[in-house]
Motif scaffolding. Structure first.
Motif, short mmCIF file in Angstrom:
data_model
loop_
_atom_site.label_atom_id
_atom_site.label_comp_id
_atom_site.label_asym_id
_atom_site.label_seq_id
_atom_site.Cartn_x
_atom_site.Cartn_y
_atom_site.Cartn_z
N GLY A 1 -23.86 -18.29 -9.15
CA GLY A 1 -23.09 -18.51 -10.52
C GLY A 1 -23.01 -17.58 -11.33
O GLY A 1 -23.02 -17.40 -12.54
N PHE A 2 -22.92 -16.08 -10.80
CA PHE A 2 -22.64 -14.99 -11.71
C PHE A 2 -20.84 -14.78 -11.99
O PHE A 2 -20.39 -15.02 -11.14
CB PHE A 2 -23.08 -13.64 -10.88
N SER A 3 -20.77 -14.71 -13.07
CA SER A 3 -19.35 -14.68 -13.68
C SER A 3 -19.13 -13.37 -14.07
O SER A 3 -19.51 -12.63 -14.90
CB SER A 3 -19.11 -15.72 -14.93
N LEU A 4 -18.11 -12.67 -13.11
CA LEU A 4 -17.69 -11.13 -13.17
C LEU A 4 -16.23 -11.26 -12.93
O LEU A 4 -15.71 -11.79 -12.27
CB LEU A 4 -18.33 -10.43 -12.05
N SER A 5 -15.72 -10.26 -13.50
CA SER A 5 -14.15 -9.98 -13.55
C SER A 5 -13.86 -9.08 -12.16
O SER A 5 -14.83 -8.77 -11.54
CB SER A 5 -13.70 -9.25 -14.57
N GLU A 6 -12.61 -9.34 -11.85
CA GLU A 6 -12.19 -8.73 -10.56
C GLU A 6 -12.75 -7.06 -10.54
O GLU A 6 -13.26 -6.31 -9.55
CB GLU A 6 -10.75 -8.84 -10.35
N GLU A 7 -12.47 -6.51 -11.94
CA GLU A 7 -12.88 -5.06 -12.20
C GLU A 7 -14.29 -4.91 -12.06
O GLU A 7 -14.81 -3.77 -11.50
CB GLU A 7 -12.05 -4.92 -13.36
N GLU A 8 -15.01 -5.95 -12.57
CA GLU A 8 -16.44 -5.89 -12.56
C GLU A 8 -16.88 -5.87 -11.15
O GLU A 8 -17.88 -5.11 -10.84
CB GLU A 8 -17.02 -6.93 -13.59
N ILE A 9 -16.20 -6.68 -10.39
CA ILE A 9 -16.80 -6.93 -8.98
C ILE A 9 -16.52 -5.42 -8.13
O ILE A 9 -17.41 -4.94 -7.31
CB ILE A 9 -15.98 -7.85 -8.24
N GLN A 10 -15.45 -5.05 -8.43
CA GLN A 10 -14.87 -3.46 -7.89
C GLN A 10 -15.89 -2.49 -8.33
O GLN A 10 -16.33 -1.46 -7.45
CB GLN A 10 -13.56 -3.16 -8.17
N GLU B 1 -17.12 -4.37 6.24
CA GLU B 1 -15.71 -4.61 6.29
C GLU B 1 -14.74 -4.99 5.29
O GLU B 1 -13.85 -4.58 5.05
CB GLU B 1 -15.45 -5.44 7.57
N ASN B 2 -15.58 -5.82 4.34
CA ASN B 2 -14.92 -5.94 3.11
C ASN B 2 -15.95 -6.43 2.01
O ASN B 2 -16.39 -7.60 1.74
CB ASN B 2 -13.91 -7.34 3.20
N GLN B 3 -16.32 -5.47 1.46
CA GLN B 3 -17.60 -5.27 0.46
C GLN B 3 -17.07 -6.43 -0.81
O GLN B 3 -17.98 -7.11 -1.21
CB GLN B 3 -18.06 -4.17 -0.04
N THR B 4 -16.05 -5.82 -1.25
CA THR B 4 -15.43 -6.81 -2.39
C THR B 4 -15.25 -8.04 -2.27
O THR B 4 -15.99 -9.01 -3.04
CB THR B 4 -14.16 -6.06 -2.95
N LEU B 5 -14.97 -8.68 -0.92
CA LEU B 5 -14.94 -10.24 -0.65
C LEU B 5 -16.33 -10.59 -0.65
O LEU B 5 -16.65 -11.83 -1.34
CB LEU B 5 -13.95 -10.41 0.46
N GLY B 6 -17.30 -9.90 -0.03
CA GLY B 6 -18.54 -10.36 0.13
C GLY B 6 -19.26 -10.60 -1.20
O GLY B 6 -19.90 -11.49 -1.55
N LEU B 7 -19.07 -9.61 -2.08
CA LEU B 7 -19.76 -9.61 -3.36
C LEU B 7 -18.99 -10.98 -4.21
O LEU B 7 -19.75 -11.47 -4.93
CB LEU B 7 -19.51 -8.21 -4.48
N LYS B 8 -17.92 -11.12 -4.00
CA LYS B 8 -17.12 -12.34 -4.46
C LYS B 8 -17.93 -13.39 -4.03
O LYS B 8 -18.32 -14.24 -5.07
CB LYS B 8 -15.75 -12.46 -4.33
N ASP C 1 -27.26 -5.46 -9.58
CA ASP C 1 -25.95 -5.01 -10.42
C ASP C 1 -25.11 -6.27 -10.75
O ASP C 1 -24.59 -6.22 -11.79
CB ASP C 1 -25.10 -4.00 -9.60
N LEU C 2 -25.08 -7.44 -9.90
CA LEU C 2 -24.25 -8.28 -10.08
C LEU C 2 -25.03 -9.11 -11.15
O LEU C 2 -24.04 -9.77 -12.12
CB LEU C 2 -24.10 -9.12 -8.96
N GLU C 3 -26.21 -9.19 -11.21
CA GLU C 3 -26.65 -9.94 -12.25
C GLU C 3 -26.80 -9.59 -13.52
O GLU C 3 -26.54 -10.07 -14.61
CB GLU C 3 -28.34 -10.30 -11.59
N THR C 4 -27.17 -7.94 -13.58
CA THR C 4 -26.93 -7.46 -14.77
C THR C 4 -25.57 -7.33 -15.47
O THR C 4 -25.30 -7.51 -16.68
CB THR C 4 -27.50 -6.07 -14.95
N THR C 5 -24.91 -7.35 -14.57
CA THR C 5 -23.29 -6.89 -15.09
C THR C 5 -22.86 -8.43 -15.52
O THR C 5 -22.27 -8.44 -16.63
CB THR C 5 -22.33 -6.82 -14.17
#
Length: 315
Positions: free
Chosen positions: A234-243, A220-227, A78-82
């Motif tokens: 080197g995946f460039s995603l916005s905060e909204e996309e990460i969420q 415990e903090n999936q959003t932070l882990g995904l960041k 999901d991170l790569e395709t987004t």
């Protein structure tokens, strides 16, 4: 069900069906002293494993069984395709190409010709493996491809693997938790000892192309882990996309759609997805035995410190 999903599910369901008909002695195979599931990993594939040619842009997920592999597989895809801003049609086309080349999950799964077919994949590859670093093809490290190492606390891993072993027909069942615990502590399971796995990967903790992340910090903090993961690759995603990715790849969301994504395997792969399930299984003696083993193998190491054993594995 679209073509891309149907092919994967059919493959997984066939593996289950073949395993149910297999003789007990055919369920396991061995390579260099380590056990593997015989219906998934063939000796012939291991013999040509070093023919795999890693690319510098490969996304590699290294993890011991039941550390959250399927969860992070979804996350990485999901991170790569987004980040690449693919359309839904382009995503389906990528999956269809992978299916047409018969490139199914895990580097060590499948037939020995798969590595030739992997060369034909025209898109960025996400490669998943449970193999020890010294068993991995040399090109994985020589290419400087980035490797995400996912680890989980030892006691929950042991419990999750126990239920997996006893619920899946591709592996022989254990008569009791106590019997299984002895096998786990001595590495007599598929993919070998988790302690050995951690000790060997600890040797790579200073490698610039290797990043370790824990199951617990992601829970415990999936959003932070995904960041952290996105930054590493080197995946460039916005905060909204990460969420959005975090919500799509939550354990609850993945479990609910597991029958569509993994067929009959779904119920086996996604059980509880919690921290601390070990407290309902370990005896006092078993707790002490694993605590001693951790001290002996991993106390004071970088990877051992990152796993926060005292927080997650002490009653």
């Amino acid at each position: 069900m679209d073509k891309s999903r149907k092919t994967v599910v059919e493959y997984l369901d066939k593996i289950l069906a073949d395993s149910e008909k297999a003789a007990p002695e055919d369920l396991l195979s061995s390579y260099k002293g380590i056990l593997y599931p015989g219906t998934l990993c063939s000796p012939e594939t291991f013999q040509v494993l070093d023919s795999f040619e890693a690319r510098s842009d490969d996304v590699i997920l290294a993890t011991y069984p039941k550390n959250g592999t399927n969860w992070l597989d979804q996350v990485l895809n999901d991170l790569e395709t987004t980040a690449a801003k693919y359309t839904e049609e382009e995503i389906k086309e990528r999956i269809n190409i992978t299916n047409e080349l018969s490139l199914f999950p895990r580097l060590e799964f499948g037939d020995p010709e798969k590595f030739k077919r992997m060369k034909e994949l025209p898109v960025r590859r996400i490669i998943i493996t449970h193999l020890l670093p010294q068993v991995l093809p040399k090109s994985v490290f020589n290419s400087m491809a980035k490797i995400l190492l996912l680890v989980r606390n030892l006691k929950d891993t042991a419990v999750s693997y126990f239920h997996f072993y006893n619920n899946i027909p591709t592996l022989p069942s254990f008569g009791s938790w106590d019997e299984y615990f002895t096998a786990f502590m001595h590495g007599k399971l598929c993919w070998g000892s988790y302690f050995d796995y951690l000790v060997e990967w600890n040797k790579h903790m200073d490698d610039e192309n290797v990043m370790a992340i824990t199951y617990e910090e992601l829970k415990e903090n999936q959003t932070l882990g995904l960041k952290k993961i996105a930054d590493f690759f080197g995946f460039s995603l916005s905060e909204e996309e990460i969420q959005t990715v975090a919500e799509k790849s939550s354990f609850k969301a993945m479990k609910e759609k597991s029958s569509k994504t993994h067929g009959a395997f779904g119920k086996i792969l996604f059980r509880k997805g919690i921290i601390g399930d070990w407290k309902d299984h370990f005896s006092e003696a078993q707790n002490k035995e694993m605590d001693r083993k951790f001290e002996e193998c991993l106390a004071g190491t970088k990877l051992g410190e990152k796993m926060k054993y005292g927080l997650y594995c002490k009653a």
